[in-house]
Structure formats: C-alpha cells, structure tokens
Design an enzyme around this catalytic site. Structure first.
Site, PDB file in Angstrom:
ATOM      1  N   LYS A  67       0.841  -1.207   0.000  1.00  0.00           N
ATOM      2  CA  LYS A  67       0.000   0.000   0.000  1.00  0.00           C
ATOM      3  C   LYS A  67       0.877   1.258   0.000  1.00  0.00           C
ATOM      4  O   LYS A  67       0.604   2.230  -0.706  1.00  0.00           O
ATOM      5  CB  LYS A  67      -0.933  -0.010   1.225  1.00  0.00           C
ATOM      6  CG  LYS A  67      -2.035  -1.066   1.125  1.00  0.00           C
ATOM      7  CD  LYS A  67      -2.858  -1.237   2.392  1.00  0.00           C
ATOM      8  CE  LYS A  67      -3.846  -2.391   2.213  1.00  0.00           C
ATOM      9  NZ  LYS A  67      -4.776  -2.586   3.336  1.00  0.00           N
ATOM     10  N   GLN A  83      -5.102  -2.177   9.455  1.00  0.00           N
ATOM     11  CA  GLN A  83      -4.950  -3.460   8.766  1.00  0.00           C
ATOM     12  C   GLN A  83      -5.600  -4.583   9.580  1.00  0.00           C
ATOM     13  O   GLN A  83      -5.375  -4.711  10.785  1.00  0.00           O
ATOM     14  CB  GLN A  83      -3.451  -3.743   8.541  1.00  0.00           C
ATOM     15  CG  GLN A  83      -3.174  -4.951   7.660  1.00  0.00           C
ATOM     16  CD  GLN A  83      -3.725  -4.780   6.240  1.00  0.00           C
ATOM     17  OE1 GLN A  83      -3.743  -3.686   5.705  1.00  0.00           O
ATOM     18  NE2 GLN A  83      -4.174  -5.863   5.642  1.00  0.00           N
ATOM     19  N   ASP A 139     -11.086   2.632   4.057  1.00  0.00           N
ATOM     20  CA  ASP A 139     -11.486   1.251   3.784  1.00  0.00           C
ATOM     21  C   ASP A 139     -12.995   1.100   3.606  1.00  0.00           C
ATOM     22  O   ASP A 139     -13.459   0.009   3.258  1.00  0.00           O
ATOM     23  CB  ASP A 139     -11.083   0.369   4.982  1.00  0.00           C
ATOM     24  CG  ASP A 139      -9.879  -0.494   4.685  1.00  0.00           C
ATOM     25  OD1 ASP A 139      -9.587  -0.725   3.502  1.00  0.00           O
ATOM     26  OD2 ASP A 139      -9.233  -0.945   5.654  1.00  0.00           O
TER      27      ASP A 139
END
Ligand SMILES: Nc1nc2c(c(=O)[nH]1)N[C@@H](CN(C=O)c1ccc(C(=O)N[C@@H](CCC(=O)O)C(=O)O)cc1)CN2
Length: 296
Positions: free
Chosen positions: A53, A97, A120
């Site tokens: 990322k 994460q 997200d």
C-alpha cells in the site's frame, strides 16, 4: 477451453495512472493526500499488504504515514493511534490493517475512525450509507475488495446484470458487503452468500454464473464445482510455508481455468485491485475535503 484472464495487475496499473493525474490536480490546489496505516503485530501477510500500500502511494504521489504497533499493543494503544490519525491534518485517509490480534475488539476500533477519513469504507457510517443506498449520492468510500472486484469485471467489459453470483465466505472485508454492491441497480446481479453453515456449497457453486471465492481455504473451488463459462474471482489467499519459501495459494484450483470462461489469477488478480481501490478512496476523500466532487 481455457479461461480468459481477469488481469488485476494491469487493470490496477491503469487505475493508478488515472489517480496520478487526479493527485497532480490536487497538488495544483495545494492539497497532498496522505494515507495512514495502522498495523499491529508481525503477521507476514499483513506486513506484505501494508508495504504494498505504501509503495503504491509513492507511485501516485500520495504521502504515507505508517504506524506499526507491537503484537502486544492494547486496545487503548490502538485507539490512541487512531485518535492521533483523526487529528493529523497530513493524514487525509487511513486504514487499520485486519485482522487485529486476538483479544482486540475490532468493531470498537473501526468505530473510532473518523468516517471522513475511513479509507477502507468499513466504518459503520460508511457501511450504513451503502446499506441505505446513499453511498453514491454522498460519494462515500466503498470497501476496497468488493469495489475492486466490480471494477475488474467492468473494465474487462463484462456485464453482471441478471447473473447469479455465489459468494463464498462471510468475512468483514468481502463477503458481508459485496452483495450490497452487486445488487445495486447499476449492477443488477442476484446474490447468494454461502458460508460454513451452508448445507451444500458445491451445489450452489455449480449453478453460479459468477463465483466470488473468499473463504481463505486453499484450492477449495475445484473444476467439478464450476459451470462451464462461469466468471470466477479468486479472492482468498493462504500463505503456505515450504522450508524457507512461502507460496501464495488461492481459494480456486488453477485447473478451474479449463472450465471457467473468465478467471482472476491469484496472485495478480483481486489483490492489486484492492490496493488500487484504497488509493481511489484516499484520493476521493481528499477531493471531497477540497470541495472537488466526482461530477465536477
Ligand atoms: N483494513 C483492511 N484489512 C484487510 C483488507 C482490507 O481491504 N482492509 N483486505 C485483506 C488484505 N488486503 C488488504 O489489506 C490485501 C490483500 C492482497 C493484496 C495483494 O496485493 N496481493 C498480491 C500479492 C501480495 C503478496 O505478495 O503477498 C496479489 O494478489 O497479487 C493487497 C491487499 C485482509 N485485510
């Protein structure tokens, strides 16, 4: 018959080129988007994904803010890191994460994220907008893997309207939310969500026009479970340690290529698309904050 490839690597590269142009336009207005990541512990997969990322960010001109916490970080430690990112003006969007270590209340962590910085699309406000079908109107972030799957299919010219889609797995990042996207009127698919409590998964899979395999079980989907010509998206991945080598193995047996019409490779399919959609969410949030709207 050999299935055509749903090439996530090439598609993600094209999306990153488009995002680079949008990031330059933001720079002209004095805005630099910044992606934050919160990574807890030393899971090799999570480290690889977060590393990827940040590499993507460097490619498109997005700044990176990386917060790595030890595996024994407490709920309070993680929530304090989130408060700092919520308050940091250099961080325009961020992710935590997943999965978080055992003992951490993941939902409580996700709820602490400022919904305007939720890169997200997993904050309850943004998931709620998706459920209530206001996500498009307010241009809010979509969960990255489901959005990546739809974009991958769309950019290969495939139309899912009227198709029977069977999703394997009910996890937070894919299975729970992909049906909300697939059943939107602009997609118009019919969705069956299968999981460990489903009586005869193979029967459902055999009838599917489209399979989204997100169970995290190596090579679960075999040739006998796939209708000839079906579109198969291999999402789940398992890391198999073999001596000093680690192999990535998807949920779909590679022999399925002999039966399916389209197959996404794993690696090289949905994974790169997940990362590209994350960047799109970050750029979108920075544009909204700068008063630029998708229709402008
Ligand atoms: N906060 C989140 N956590 C997790 C998500 C998510 O969307 N948000 N999804 C998955 C993991 N994931 C994203 O974080 C992810 C998975 C795969 C890839 C990827 O690029 N895979 C490559 C192979 C990379 C490698 O060598 O390991 C590929 O498929 O080609 C990126 C991100 C769970 N957690």
């Amino acid at each position: 018959m050999t299935a055509q490839t749903l090439d996530g690597k090439a598609t993600a590269a094209a999306i990153k080129d488009e995002l680079t142009v949008r990031v330059r336009a933001l720079a002209e207005r004095g805005v630099t988007p910044g992606l934050g990541t919160v990574l807890v512990g030393d899971d090799p997969g999570s480290h690889a994904y977060v590393g990827g990322k940040h590499r993507d960010c460097a490619q498109v001109g997005i700044a990176s803010i990386r917060v790595d916490l030890p595996g024994d970080a407490t709920q309070a430690d993680i929530e304090a890191a989130i408060e700092r990112l919520n308050a940091d003006p250099a961080c325009t969007g961020y992710i935590v994460q997943l999965p978080l270590p055992r003992g951490i209340d993941t939902n409580a962590v996700l709820e602490k994220i400022d919904p305007a910085k939720d890169a997200d699309g997993l904050h309850p406000t943004n998931l709620g907008r998706l459920v209530l079908r206001v996500a498009e109107a307010v241009d809010s972030p979509l969960p990255c893997t489901p959005a990546g799957i739809l974009e991958l299919v769309r950019r290969h010219g495939l139309d899912l309207a009227g198709k029977d889609v069977v999703v394997l797995g009910r996890g937070t990042t894919v299975g729970r939310s992909i049906g909300l996207l697939l059943t939107r009127k602009d997609v118009n698919a019919t969705v069956t969500l299968t999981h460990t409590g489903t009586r005869d998964v193979a029967r459902h899979l055999r009838e599917a026009d489209v399979i989204v395999a997100a169970a995290g079980v190596p090579r679960f989907v075999t040739t006998d479970m796939v209708k000839p010509g079906a579109i198969v998206l291999d999402v789940g991945v398992s890391r198999i340690v073999d001596g000093d080598r680690t192999r990535l193995v998807g949920d779909v047996d590679p022999a399925v290529a002999e039966v399916a019409g389209w197959l996404s490779p794993n690696p090289g399919g949905v994974g790169p698309m997940t990362r590209a959609m994350l960047l799109a969410n970050v750029v979108g949030a920075a544009e909204r904050a700068a008063g630029i709207h998708a229709s402008d």
